[in-house]
Design a protein around this motif. Structure first.
Motif, short mmCIF file in Angstrom:
data_model
loop_
_atom_site.label_atom_id
_atom_site.label_comp_id
_atom_site.label_asym_id
_atom_site.label_seq_id
_atom_site.Cartn_x
_atom_site.Cartn_y
_atom_site.Cartn_z
N GLU A 272 -7.34 -9.34 -7.50
CA GLU A 272 -8.00 -9.84 -6.30
C GLU A 272 -7.06 -10.70 -5.46
OE1 GLU A 272 -11.42 -11.81 -7.92
OE2 GLU A 272 -12.48 -9.93 -8.28
N LEU A 273 -6.31 -11.58 -6.13
CA LEU A 273 -5.36 -12.43 -5.41
C LEU A 273 -4.26 -11.61 -4.75
CD1 LEU A 273 -4.99 -15.41 -7.90
CD2 LEU A 273 -5.99 -15.48 -5.63
N SER A 274 -3.81 -10.59 -5.44
CA SER A 274 -2.76 -9.74 -4.88
C SER A 274 -3.27 -8.98 -3.66
CB SER A 274 -2.29 -8.75 -5.96
OG SER A 274 -1.24 -7.97 -5.49
N PHE A 275 -4.50 -8.49 -3.73
CA PHE A 275 -5.11 -7.80 -2.59
C PHE A 275 -5.19 -8.74 -1.39
CE2 PHE A 275 -8.84 -6.74 -0.04
CZ PHE A 275 -8.62 -5.40 0.25
N GLU A 276 -5.69 -9.95 -1.64
CA GLU A 276 -5.85 -10.92 -0.55
C GLU A 276 -4.50 -11.35 0.02
OE1 GLU A 276 -8.59 -11.71 1.00
OE2 GLU A 276 -9.73 -10.43 -0.36
N GLN A 277 -3.50 -11.47 -0.84
CA GLN A 277 -2.17 -11.85 -0.36
C GLN A 277 -1.59 -10.75 0.52
OE1 GLN A 277 0.76 -12.73 -3.35
NE2 GLN A 277 2.25 -13.41 -1.84
N GLY A 278 -1.72 -9.49 0.09
CA GLY A 278 -1.23 -8.38 0.90
C GLY A 278 -1.93 -8.33 2.24
N LYS A 279 -3.23 -8.51 2.22
CA LYS A 279 -4.01 -8.49 3.45
C LYS A 279 -3.60 -9.63 4.38
CE LYS A 279 -8.82 -7.96 4.84
NZ LYS A 279 -10.20 -7.87 4.34
N SER A 280 -3.45 -10.82 3.81
CA SER A 280 -3.08 -12.00 4.60
C SER A 280 -1.70 -11.85 5.23
CB SER A 280 -3.13 -13.24 3.71
OG SER A 280 -2.65 -14.36 4.38
N GLN A 281 -0.75 -11.40 4.44
CA GLN A 281 0.61 -11.25 4.97
C GLN A 281 0.66 -10.18 6.05
OE1 GLN A 281 3.02 -10.68 1.45
NE2 GLN A 281 3.29 -12.88 1.18
N ALA A 282 -0.09 -9.10 5.86
CA ALA A 282 -0.11 -8.04 6.88
C ALA A 282 -0.77 -8.54 8.16
CB ALA A 282 -0.84 -6.82 6.34
N LEU A 283 -1.83 -9.32 8.04
CA LEU A 283 -2.50 -9.85 9.23
C LEU A 283 -1.60 -10.83 9.97
CD1 LEU A 283 -6.14 -10.35 7.90
CD2 LEU A 283 -5.35 -8.67 9.58
N GLN A 284 -0.79 -11.59 9.25
CA GLN A 284 0.15 -12.50 9.91
C GLN A 284 1.19 -11.71 10.70
OE1 GLN A 284 1.75 -14.96 6.81
NE2 GLN A 284 -0.09 -16.22 6.68
#
Length: 135
Positions: free
Chosen positions: A56-68
């Motif tokens: 879950e953390l990895s998914f959220e990190q990928g999503k967050s970095q892509a949104l940035q």
């Protein structure tokens, strides 16, 4: 996006691969290619609650970095290449070691240096009762 880099034909995933796939799914989701079924299947295949949390953390990190990166007007294919194709996900050490900031304090190492029985140690002044105050 995700399907071009990862095969959907799997029956078991090691922790490292599951975390890497979850990160890629997060990046893809931020780029408009959500694959919720694959993400849920990866979480369901996890061996423990700890592994599911990492996923879950990895998914959220990928999503967050892509949104940035998306906020800086970067092309979705470039985001995918930058975050998924050219990088690896860092995992915590498997030996269960704590980060240096959480290591035992140096004060705890002094217990072996104390000589004599506990009765010979002086208490701090705020722990000593004064008969004058106990009236």
């Amino acid at each position: 996006m995700y399907e071009s880099s990862f095969s959907a034909e799997w029956s078991e995933l090691a922790r490292d691969e599951a975390v890497e796939r979850a990160y890629a799914l997060g990046v893809a989701a931020a780029c408009g290619h959500d694959n919720r079924e694959e993400y849920e299947a990866i979480k369901a295949a996890a061996d423990s609650t700890y592994d599911r949390s990492l996923i879950e953390l990895s998914f959220e990190q990928g999503k967050s970095q892509a949104l940035q990166l998306d906020a800086s007007e970067t092309d979705h294919e470039e985001i995918w290449d930058r975050l998924v194709e050219s990088s690896t996900v860092k995992l915590p050490a498997r030996d269960g070691g704590l980060p240096e900031a959480l290591a035992p304090a140096d004060l705890l190492d002094r217990f072996g240096q104390v000589e004599g029985p506990p009765s010979t140690l002086n208490k701090p002044s705020f722990l000593v009762r004064d008969d004058k105050d106990n009236v």
